[in-house]
Design a protein around this motif. Structure first.
Motif, PDB file in Angstrom:
ATOM      1  N   TRP A  68       0.828  -1.197   0.000  1.00  0.00           N
ATOM      2  CA  TRP A  68       0.000   0.000   0.000  1.00  0.00           C
ATOM      3  C   TRP A  68       0.869   1.257   0.000  1.00  0.00           C
ATOM      4  CZ3 TRP A  68      -4.808  -0.378  -1.365  1.00  0.00           C
ATOM      5  CH2 TRP A  68      -5.473  -1.598  -1.154  1.00  0.00           C
ATOM      6  N   LEU A  86      -3.362  11.172   7.487  1.00  0.00           N
ATOM      7  CA  LEU A  86      -4.188  10.051   7.939  1.00  0.00           C
ATOM      8  C   LEU A  86      -4.234   8.930   6.905  1.00  0.00           C
ATOM      9  CD1 LEU A  86      -7.167  11.917   9.660  1.00  0.00           C
ATOM     10  CD2 LEU A  86      -5.209  10.806  10.739  1.00  0.00           C
ATOM     11  N   VAL A  89      -0.914   7.094   7.229  1.00  0.00           N
ATOM     12  CA  VAL A  89      -0.981   6.236   8.415  1.00  0.00           C
ATOM     13  C   VAL A  89      -1.765   4.960   8.112  1.00  0.00           C
ATOM     14  CG1 VAL A  89      -1.990   6.045  10.734  1.00  0.00           C
ATOM     15  CG2 VAL A  89      -0.717   8.088  10.103  1.00  0.00           C
ATOM     16  N   LEU A  90      -2.900   5.148   7.461  1.00  0.00           N
ATOM     17  CA  LEU A  90      -3.771   4.005   7.172  1.00  0.00           C
ATOM     18  C   LEU A  90      -3.087   3.008   6.240  1.00  0.00           C
ATOM     19  CD1 LEU A  90      -6.514   2.610   7.390  1.00  0.00           C
ATOM     20  CD2 LEU A  90      -7.368   4.133   5.600  1.00  0.00           C
ATOM     21  N   GLN A  92       0.056   2.537   5.816  1.00  0.00           N
ATOM     22  CA  GLN A  92       1.118   1.843   6.549  1.00  0.00           C
ATOM     23  C   GLN A  92       0.524   0.758   7.440  1.00  0.00           C
ATOM     24  OE1 GLN A  92       3.882   3.676   9.600  1.00  0.00           O
ATOM     25  NE2 GLN A  92       5.072   3.997   7.755  1.00  0.00           N
ATOM     26  N   ARG A  93      -0.606   1.072   8.043  1.00  0.00           N
ATOM     27  CA  ARG A  93      -1.285   0.069   8.871  1.00  0.00           C
ATOM     28  C   ARG A  93      -1.694  -1.136   8.044  1.00  0.00           C
ATOM     29  NH1 ARG A  93      -4.333   4.135  11.880  1.00  0.00           N
ATOM     30  NH2 ARG A  93      -3.372   4.215  13.941  1.00  0.00           N
ATOM     31  N   LEU A 140      -3.027  13.781  17.343  1.00  0.00           N
ATOM     32  CA  LEU A 140      -2.342  12.601  16.831  1.00  0.00           C
ATOM     33  C   LEU A 140      -0.866  12.898  16.636  1.00  0.00           C
ATOM     34  CD1 LEU A 140      -5.026  11.424  14.243  1.00  0.00           C
ATOM     35  CD2 LEU A 140      -4.497  10.367  16.435  1.00  0.00           C
ATOM     36  N   SER A 143       1.091  12.854  19.825  1.00  0.00           N
ATOM     37  CA  SER A 143       1.364  11.559  20.440  1.00  0.00           C
ATOM     38  C   SER A 143       2.191  10.661  19.536  1.00  0.00           C
ATOM     39  CB  SER A 143       0.052  10.868  20.820  1.00  0.00           C
ATOM     40  OG  SER A 143      -0.780  10.735  19.688  1.00  0.00           O
ATOM     41  N   ASP A 144       2.633  11.166  18.420  1.00  0.00           N
ATOM     42  CA  ASP A 144       3.444  10.383  17.504  1.00  0.00           C
ATOM     43  C   ASP A 144       4.749  11.123  17.206  1.00  0.00           C
ATOM     44  OD1 ASP A 144       3.048   9.238  14.044  1.00  0.00           O
ATOM     45  OD2 ASP A 144       4.570   8.830  15.556  1.00  0.00           O
ATOM     46  N   MET A 146       7.134  10.493  15.480  1.00  0.00           N
ATOM     47  CA  MET A 146       7.618  10.394  14.106  1.00  0.00           C
ATOM     48  C   MET A 146       6.580  10.884  13.106  1.00  0.00           C
ATOM     49  SD  MET A 146      10.616   9.177  14.417  1.00  0.00           S
ATOM     50  CE  MET A 146      11.083   8.421  12.855  1.00  0.00           C
ATOM     51  N   TYR A 147       5.659  11.688  13.571  1.00  0.00           N
ATOM     52  CA  TYR A 147       4.538  12.031  12.679  1.00  0.00           C
ATOM     53  C   TYR A 147       4.997  12.679  11.387  1.00  0.00           C
ATOM     54  CZ  TYR A 147       4.710  17.076  13.635  1.00  0.00           C
ATOM     55  OH  TYR A 147       5.086  18.393  13.709  1.00  0.00           O
ATOM     56  N   SER A 149       7.281  12.083   9.473  1.00  0.00           N
ATOM     57  CA  SER A 149       7.676  11.174   8.393  1.00  0.00           C
ATOM     58  C   SER A 149       6.475  10.724   7.567  1.00  0.00           C
ATOM     59  CB  SER A 149       8.417   9.958   8.965  1.00  0.00           C
ATOM     60  OG  SER A 149       7.523   9.137   9.675  1.00  0.00           O
ATOM     61  N   LEU A 150       5.283  10.992   8.078  1.00  0.00           N
ATOM     62  CA  LEU A 150       4.088  10.624   7.301  1.00  0.00           C
ATOM     63  C   LEU A 150       3.339  11.843   6.790  1.00  0.00           C
ATOM     64  CD1 LEU A 150       2.779   7.573   9.352  1.00  0.00           C
ATOM     65  CD2 LEU A 150       3.953   7.576   7.168  1.00  0.00           C
TER      66      LEU A 150
END
Lengths: 161, 195
Positions: A68, A86, A89-90, A92-93, A140, A143-144, A146-147, A149-150
């Motif tokens: 993905w 977002l 993030v998704l 990567q999830r 978000l 709390s992240d 490394m945010y 990087s996305l």
């Protein structure tokens, strides 16, 4: 085309060179974690920009993909647009969720047709662009660690016609 | 007839330990255990609650953190994913379902098609609702922003991804780190469709 380049904030010698993502630079001169207020500001600018960015309509390529995140790279390059934090993030999830599955070594585009896959990415992208709250995004991000990087640089290239 | 599910994946009987709670079973199939979010004594050492499945720590998932779920959780996740993977996606779709929240739309869809949605889909729908809080358009009706047909199509697309590509290992990990995970597991007994 909107080009929200960060104002030049090179006053402090402690400020690292910014990845030019078009957002106001992080001020790390006090070596503290990004404070909430600046996160909210950056998230507000980010979300306002992403909200106005039009979803491409001239679609219809068939993009082979094995992950993905890989698909998202192709899409970003093909359409010259960032994808929402977002969405990244998704995606990567979704790649993460495959680890250990029976079909892990199958090529992903044999399981999910490339056209469906691309359609899915744009549908979730639209949801993220149009309905996300900058407050939630700031939370978000906060709390992240490394945010960033996305977060794609929000300077879309000129579309290749 | 929506789904041709004759499969009845009863969880294997893991009653060797007195600490394993009895599976709730009403004879119709595998039901996720419906119990308060406690961890069986034997599992305590095995479950690490360092990730909430609602927290966006995708990078943490790729770090070399040792996160593992109990054996019973793994087994249940395997049964669950094995079932969800085989559940055919409905083909006759396209109703216009008004909705004001993603979770609400999910519930309408489950009722309309008589199918459960995947745990990962339920998590995602909840995240999307959460992500709206405080947005400019928060008070607008969601179906004025995202067309109901697009919304339903999106749900089925992500549902397909979750059914076909998820690993039971990853699911077990997520369950292990979410004490309330069972709230987002739909009973996996599709109702007979009233057609």
């Amino acid at each position: 085309m909107q080009n929200p380049r960060a104002s030049d904030d090179s006053g402090s010698s402690d400020v690292e060179a910014e990845i030019s993502d078009g957002l106001p630079p992080l001020d790390r001169s006090h070596r503290v974690v990004e404070d909430e207020a600046s996160l909210v500001m950056r998230a507000e600018m980010y979300q306002a920009y992403m909200k106005e960015l039009p979803i491409p309509t001239n679609r219809g390529s068939v993009i082979p993909f094995t992950s993905w995140v890989g698909l998202s790279f192709s899409i970003k390059q093909l359409y010259g647009q960032p994808l929402h934090y977002l969405t990244n993030v998704l995606l990567q999830r979704w790649d993460q969720a495959r680890f250990g599955s029976d079909s892990e070594y199958q090529s992903l585009d044999f399981i999910i047709h490339p056209c469906k896959a691309e359609a899915t990415v744009w549908l979730v992208e639209e949801i993220h662009r149009l309905t996300s709250s900058h407050l939630q995004i700031a939370q978000l991000w906060g709390s992240d660690p490394m945010y960033h990087s996305l977060v794609d640089p929000i300077v879309p290239e000129l579309p290749r016609s | 007839m929506q789904s041709d599910v004759s499969m009845n994946p009863r969880a294997s009987d893991d009653s060797s330990s007195s600490d394993v709670e009895a599976e709730i079973s009403d004879g119709d199939g595998f039901l996720p255990i419906d119990r308060p979010p406690t961890v069986a004594k034997e599992d305590e050492g095995n479950v690490i609650h360092c990730l909430s499945c609602f927290s966006p720590f995708p990078q943490l998932l790729t770090q070399k953190v040792s996160i593992f779920a109990s054996v019973s959780l793994l087994m249940r996740a395997e049964t669950y994913q094995g079932y969800m993977k085989e559940l055919p996606l409905p083909t006759s779709r396209g109703s216009l379902i008004p909705f004001t929240s993603w979770f609400g739309l999910g519930m309408s869809i489950k009722e309309l098609y008589g199918q459960p949605l995947h745990y990962l889909t339920n998590v995602l729908l909840q995240r999307w609702d959460q992500a709206r809080l405080g947005s400019d358009s928060e008070v607008q009706s969601l179906d004025l922003i995202i067309h109901p047909l697009k919304a339903e199509a999106t749900i089925w697309l992500v549902e397909e991804i979750h059914r076909l590509t998820s690993s039971h290992l990853q699911i077990a990990q997520l369950w292990g780190s979410d004490p309330m995970y069972h709230m987002l597991i739909d009973p996996i007994i599709p109702k007979l469709s009233q057609s």
